[in-house]
Design a protein around this motif. Sequence first.
Motif, PDB file in Angstrom:
ATOM      1  N   ALA A 123       0.222 -13.767  11.284  1.00 28.98           N
ATOM      2  CA  ALA A 123       1.331 -14.700  11.071  1.00 28.98           C
ATOM      3  C   ALA A 123       2.196 -14.263   9.896  1.00 28.98           C
ATOM      4  N   SER A 124       1.559 -13.834   8.797  1.00 26.65           N
ATOM      5  CA  SER A 124       2.294 -13.385   7.615  1.00 26.65           C
ATOM      6  C   SER A 124       1.314 -12.750   6.635  1.00 26.65           C
ATOM      7  N   VAL A 125       1.878 -12.074   5.632  1.00 26.50           N
ATOM      8  CA  VAL A 125       1.070 -11.414   4.609  1.00 26.50           C
ATOM      9  C   VAL A 125       1.734 -11.621   3.256  1.00 26.50           C
ATOM     10  N   ILE A 126       0.927 -12.005   2.271  1.00 29.48           N
ATOM     11  CA  ILE A 126       1.388 -12.102   0.893  1.00 29.48           C
ATOM     12  C   ILE A 126       0.680 -11.007   0.098  1.00 29.48           C
ATOM     13  N   LEU A 127       1.459 -10.228  -0.630  1.00 28.06           N
ATOM     14  CA  LEU A 127       0.916  -9.162  -1.469  1.00 28.06           C
ATOM     15  C   LEU A 127       1.289  -9.445  -2.915  1.00 28.06           C
ATOM     16  N   THR A 128       0.340  -9.262  -3.816  1.00 27.67           N
ATOM     17  CA  THR A 128       0.636  -9.408  -5.235  1.00 27.67           C
ATOM     18  C   THR A 128       0.215  -8.148  -5.967  1.00 27.67           C
ATOM     19  N   MET A 129       0.877  -7.929  -7.107  1.00 27.24           N
ATOM     20  CA  MET A 129       0.487  -6.838  -7.998  1.00 27.24           C
ATOM     21  C   MET A 129       0.439  -7.382  -9.417  1.00 27.24           C
ATOM     22  N   THR A 130      -0.395  -6.782 -10.234  1.00 24.72           N
ATOM     23  CA  THR A 130      -0.449  -7.157 -11.636  1.00 24.72           C
ATOM     24  C   THR A 130       0.825  -6.681 -12.323  1.00 24.72           C
ATOM     25  N   ALA A 131       1.129  -7.267 -13.477  1.00 25.13           N
ATOM     26  CA  ALA A 131       2.383  -7.008 -14.186  1.00 25.13           C
ATOM     27  C   ALA A 131       2.542  -5.550 -14.605  1.00 25.13           C
ATOM     28  N   ASP A 132       1.453  -4.812 -14.687  1.00 27.24           N
ATOM     29  CA  ASP A 132       1.541  -3.402 -15.093  1.00 27.24           C
ATOM     30  C   ASP A 132       1.950  -2.485 -13.939  1.00 27.24           C
ATOM     31  N   LEU A 133       2.174  -3.056 -12.758  1.00 30.99           N
ATOM     32  CA  LEU A 133       2.643  -2.285 -11.598  1.00 30.99           C
ATOM     33  C   LEU A 133       4.019  -2.787 -11.174  1.00 30.99           C
ATOM     34  N   ASN A 134       4.970  -1.865 -11.076  1.00 31.05           N
ATOM     35  CA  ASN A 134       6.315  -2.233 -10.630  1.00 31.05           C
ATOM     36  C   ASN A 134       7.079  -1.042 -10.043  1.00 31.05           C
ATOM     37  N   ALA A 135       6.389   0.042  -9.754  1.00 24.75           N
ATOM     38  CA  ALA A 135       7.050   1.265  -9.292  1.00 24.75           C
ATOM     39  C   ALA A 135       7.430   1.229  -7.809  1.00 24.75           C
ATOM     40  N   GLY A 136       6.887   0.300  -7.056  1.00 21.15           N
ATOM     41  CA  GLY A 136       7.204   0.229  -5.633  1.00 21.15           C
ATOM     42  C   GLY A 136       6.706  -1.069  -5.035  1.00 21.15           C
ATOM     43  N   PHE A 137       7.362  -1.474  -3.945  1.00 24.39           N
ATOM     44  CA  PHE A 137       6.962  -2.692  -3.242  1.00 24.39           C
ATOM     45  C   PHE A 137       5.790  -2.396  -2.308  1.00 24.39           C
ATOM     46  N   PRO A 138       4.655  -3.075  -2.449  1.00 23.28           N
ATOM     47  CA  PRO A 138       3.559  -2.842  -1.511  1.00 23.28           C
ATOM     48  C   PRO A 138       3.915  -3.267  -0.090  1.00 23.28           C
ATOM     49  N   ALA A 139       4.817  -4.227   0.068  1.00 23.69           N
ATOM     50  CA  ALA A 139       5.226  -4.650   1.413  1.00 23.69           C
ATOM     51  C   ALA A 139       5.892  -3.507   2.172  1.00 23.69           C
ATOM     52  N   LEU A 140       6.587  -2.640   1.472  1.00 24.71           N
ATOM     53  CA  LEU A 140       7.220  -1.500   2.132  1.00 24.71           C
ATOM     54  C   LEU A 140       6.167  -0.570   2.721  1.00 24.71           C
ATOM     55  N   ALA A 141       5.056  -0.425   2.042  1.00 21.67           N
ATOM     56  CA  ALA A 141       3.959   0.395   2.571  1.00 21.67           C
ATOM     57  C   ALA A 141       3.393  -0.209   3.848  1.00 21.67           C
ATOM     58  N   VAL A 142       3.234  -1.531   3.875  1.00 25.16           N
ATOM     59  CA  VAL A 142       2.712  -2.210   5.067  1.00 25.16           C
ATOM     60  C   VAL A 142       3.708  -2.084   6.215  1.00 25.16           C
ATOM     61  N   ARG A 143       4.977  -2.241   5.911  1.00 27.66           N
ATOM     62  CA  ARG A 143       6.007  -2.160   6.940  1.00 27.66           C
ATOM     63  C   ARG A 143       6.048  -0.789   7.606  1.00 27.66           C
ATOM     64  N   GLN A 144       5.574   0.238   6.933  1.00 27.72           N
ATOM     65  CA  GLN A 144       5.543   1.590   7.475  1.00 27.72           C
ATOM     66  C   GLN A 144       4.399   1.799   8.473  1.00 27.72           C
ATOM     67  N   LEU A 145       3.450   0.869   8.515  1.00 26.31           N
ATOM     68  CA  LEU A 145       2.352   0.982   9.474  1.00 26.31           C
ATOM     69  C   LEU A 145       2.866   0.646  10.870  1.00 26.31           C
ATOM     70  N   PRO A 146       2.362   1.324  11.893  1.00 23.56           N
ATOM     71  CA  PRO A 146       2.840   1.064  13.263  1.00 23.56           C
ATOM     72  C   PRO A 146       2.670  -0.401  13.672  1.00 23.56           C
ATOM     73  N   GLY A 147       3.772  -1.009  14.141  1.00 22.44           N
ATOM     74  CA  GLY A 147       3.738  -2.375  14.639  1.00 22.44           C
ATOM     75  C   GLY A 147       3.954  -3.463  13.606  1.00 22.44           C
ATOM     76  N   TRP A 148       3.993  -3.134  12.343  1.00 21.59           N
ATOM     77  CA  TRP A 148       4.075  -4.139  11.281  1.00 21.59           C
ATOM     78  C   TRP A 148       5.500  -4.473  10.863  1.00 21.59           C
ATOM     79  N   GLN A 149       6.506  -3.869  11.462  1.00 21.27           N
ATOM     80  CA  GLN A 149       7.878  -4.089  11.017  1.00 21.27           C
ATOM     81  C   GLN A 149       8.369  -5.517  11.244  1.00 21.27           C
ATOM     82  N   TRP A 150       7.736  -6.277  12.135  1.00 24.00           N
ATOM     83  CA  TRP A 150       8.171  -7.646  12.425  1.00 24.00           C
ATOM     84  C   TRP A 150       7.333  -8.717  11.733  1.00 24.00           C
ATOM     85  N   VAL A 151       6.270  -8.314  11.065  1.00 19.71           N
ATOM     86  CA  VAL A 151       5.413  -9.284  10.380  1.00 19.71           C
ATOM     87  C   VAL A 151       6.088  -9.730   9.080  1.00 19.71           C
TER      88      VAL A 151
END
Length: 122
Positions: free
Chosen positions: A43-71
């Motif tokens: 249905a949906s996914v929530i991703l969090t990172m600690t404040a010491d991480l800000n170099a990239g969006f983890p959601a972009l990594a998930v979106r790159q997985l096959p079939g995940w572009q619409w989640v």
Amino acid sequence: MKVRGLRGATTVKANDREEIWRATRELMEEIVRLNDIDVDDVASVILTMTADLNAGFPALAVRQLPGWQWVPLMCAREIEVPGSLPRSIRVLVHLNTDKAQDELIHVYLGEAVQLRPDLATR
């Protein structure tokens, strides 16, 4: 069928976009594999990172997985609690499933195994 929450977490060694993406993909692929997830049931996914991480969006990594572009994916910052695990990425997957809560396999990788050792050892 119910909507269940499926948890996971991992850590990275550095605040590096490629490292964040690699670790996030590894975590999501393991969650999918261990729980035999069909992306159409997510249905949906929530991703969090600690404040010491800000170099990239983890959601972009998930979106790159096959079939995940619409989640629907959302990133947020983990709350800053003194002494908490640094450089960590956490995920909450909202999954439509017939499985009981205790049948879901939550995934903790890297240093994140210390967050829920009771679940990481399953």
